[in-house]
Design an enzyme around this catalytic site. Structure first.
Site, short mmCIF file in Angstrom:
data_model
loop_
_atom_site.label_atom_id
_atom_site.label_comp_id
_atom_site.label_asym_id
_atom_site.label_seq_id
_atom_site.Cartn_x
_atom_site.Cartn_y
_atom_site.Cartn_z
N CYS A 147 0.89 -1.18 0.00
CA CYS A 147 0.00 0.00 0.00
C CYS A 147 0.91 1.21 0.00
CB CYS A 147 -0.89 -0.02 1.23
SG CYS A 147 -1.97 -1.45 1.34
N PRO A 207 1.74 7.81 -0.88
CA PRO A 207 2.52 8.54 -1.91
C PRO A 207 3.99 8.16 -2.01
CG PRO A 207 2.23 9.93 0.01
CD PRO A 207 1.50 8.64 0.30
N GLY A 208 4.45 7.12 -1.32
CA GLY A 208 5.74 6.56 -1.66
C GLY A 208 6.95 6.93 -0.82
N ASN A 209 6.70 7.57 0.32
CA ASN A 209 7.87 7.92 1.17
C ASN A 209 8.62 6.66 1.61
OD1 ASN A 209 7.72 10.69 1.16
ND2 ASN A 209 6.29 10.76 2.87
N LYS A 210 7.88 5.63 1.96
CA LYS A 210 8.54 4.42 2.43
C LYS A 210 9.16 3.66 1.25
CE LYS A 210 5.57 4.32 6.46
NZ LYS A 210 4.51 5.25 5.97
N ASP A 229 -0.87 0.38 -5.24
CA ASP A 229 -1.83 1.24 -4.55
C ASP A 229 -3.09 1.30 -5.40
OD1 ASP A 229 -1.39 3.34 -2.01
OD2 ASP A 229 -3.12 3.80 -3.28
N ASP A 260 1.79 -1.08 4.85
CA ASP A 260 1.41 0.16 5.55
C ASP A 260 -0.01 0.53 5.12
OD1 ASP A 260 2.00 2.55 7.10
OD2 ASP A 260 2.41 3.62 5.23
N CYS A 281 -0.48 4.47 11.21
CA CYS A 281 -0.36 5.73 11.97
C CYS A 281 -1.60 5.87 12.85
CB CYS A 281 -0.14 6.93 11.06
SG CYS A 281 -1.40 7.19 9.82
N1 SAM Z 1 3.22 3.77 2.56
C1 SAM Z 1 2.79 5.08 2.11
C2 SAM Z 1 3.91 6.07 2.33
O1 SAM Z 1 4.76 5.84 3.19
O2 SAM Z 1 3.97 7.08 1.63
C3 SAM Z 1 1.49 5.51 2.79
C4 SAM Z 1 0.36 4.51 2.59
S1 SAM Z 1 -1.23 5.02 3.18
C5 SAM Z 1 -1.10 4.81 4.90
C6 SAM Z 1 -2.25 3.68 2.71
C7 SAM Z 1 -2.44 3.52 1.21
O3 SAM Z 1 -3.10 2.27 0.96
C8 SAM Z 1 -3.32 4.58 0.54
O4 SAM Z 1 -2.57 5.25 -0.43
C9 SAM Z 1 -4.46 3.77 -0.11
O5 SAM Z 1 -4.81 4.27 -1.37
C10 SAM Z 1 -3.85 2.40 -0.22
N2 SAM Z 1 -4.77 1.26 -0.26
C11 SAM Z 1 -5.93 1.09 0.42
N3 SAM Z 1 -6.45 -0.12 0.15
C12 SAM Z 1 -5.61 -0.74 -0.71
C13 SAM Z 1 -5.61 -2.01 -1.37
N4 SAM Z 1 -6.60 -2.89 -1.18
N5 SAM Z 1 -4.57 -2.31 -2.19
C14 SAM Z 1 -3.57 -1.42 -2.38
N6 SAM Z 1 -3.52 -0.21 -1.79
C15 SAM Z 1 -4.53 0.13 -0.98
#
Ligand code: SAM
Length: 306
Positions: free
Chosen positions: A109, A112-115, A133, A180, A232
């Site tokens: 998941c 926006p890709g920081n991890k 995502d 995440d 978070c």
């Molecule tokens: N890891 C990211 C970062 O560090 O920038 C932040 C991720 S954010 C907490 C959770 C993400 O999960 C969202 O962008 C959301 O669109 C995505 N998401 C939700 N359900 C999903 C699924 N079933 N499959 C893939 N991505 C999903």
């Protein structure tokens, strides 16, 4: 999100080692009039940081610490991808997953890709990151960010991770997964200030259901050896309870790793071993509220062939 940070949480700057070095970034900020105080020796030094001063973090390498009100969104080092503006707690998952060079890694998941960019820096752009995502807009932002950060070793797909086939030969060498997933965001300090209500029991239950499904799915990849699960959220329903339920369902195939023994804030003792998990909070770790668990395949457990 936008808006001022919490007054008590410092601003963290992760040096993007794909593009530059810690020493060069330190020199840059010195030339901008900041004084560098060296590596922090205690949390107290972080807590009392003020004015145009900065430190190297005491827990994480390549992380610089500035006073709470600092904003580098217009800074040249940020717009050129040399630094990533990322809270300290959110640097834990990739750091603790710690994939060895040339590994194949899934970021389930990712936007926006920081991890993802942190993983790529740890892998030195070698190996392969498969990032997924659902959200097209967040994926577009992510593409721009990763390109700016000089990340080359990734494949980005707009796909529900739950529909990614673990037995697709493409993923046969995936030994690490960073998970995440979407959560209530109840640990985000800014959110707590702007949103009146805590998440309802129904919403927490729905999120936890998704989090359990997606964690089980991730553990079904046949070659996976190590997984970092993070949120978070400060709610145990999305954290310790999810980990406990999925570990139970997996029998003895996976175990919790006792990561970062010197980290001051542990998982709530809701089940035996929960202290292996990490928590983070403004009060205890001077970060956003956060949770991380690292799971590892038990050594004598071969993957079940299908
Ligand atoms: N890891 C990211 C970062 O560090 O920038 C932040 C991720 S954010 C907490 C959770 C993400 O999960 C969202 O962008 C959301 O669109 C995505 N998401 C939700 N359900 C999903 C699924 N079933 N499959 C893939 N991505 C999903």
């Amino acid at each position: 999100g936008a808006g001022p940070g919490a007054p008590c949480v410092p601003r963290y700057v992760r040096v993007n080692t794909l593009k530059t070095r810690v020493d060069d970034v330190v020199d840059f900020f010195k030339r901008q009039g900041y004084s560098f105080l060296g590596k922090a020796g205690s949390m107290e030094e972080l807590r009392t940081l003020s004015g145009k001063k900065f430190l190297l973090d005491l827990h994480l390498p390549e992380l610089l610490v500035f006073p709470p009100q600092t904003d580098f969104h217009d800074n040249r080092l940020y717009t050129s991808g040399h630094i990533i503006l990322q809270d300290k707690a959110s640097c834990l998952p990739a750091f603790l997953l710690s994939p060895v060079a040339s590994s194949h890694v899934i970021d389930a998941c990712a936007a926006p890709g920081n991890k993802t960019s942190h993983l790529a820096a740890i892998l030195k752009n070698k190996g392969q990151i498969f990032a997924f995502d659902l959200d097209a807009k967040r994926l577009a932002t992510m593409n721009t960010m990763l390109t700016r950060a000089g990340v080359t070793s990734f494949k980005l797909a707009q796909q529900d991770f739950l529909t990614v086939d673990p037995h697709d030969p493409k993923y046969s060498k995936v030994t690490y997964i960073l998970l995440d997933p979407s959560c209530s965001g109840s640990g985000m300090v800014n959110r707590l200030l702007v949103e009146e209500a805590a998440p309802s029991a129904e919403r927490l239950q729905a999120l936890a259901g998704f989090q359990r499904r997606v964690l089980s799915h991730a553990l079904s990849f046949p070659a996976v050896q190590r997984l970092a699960y993070s949120t978070c959220s400060v709610h145990r329903e999305e954290n310790e309870d999810v980990v406990q339920a999925v570990l139970q369902e997996q029998g003895s195939a996976f175990r919790l790793v006792n990561v970062f023994p010197s980290w001051p804030c542990r998982g709530l003792a809701t089940f035996p071993g929960a202290e292996c998990c990490l928590r983070a909070s403004p009060a205890d770790t001077l970060t956003q509220g956060f949770f991380v668990a690292v799971l590892e395949r038990c050594r004598d457990q071969a993957a079940v062939p299908s």
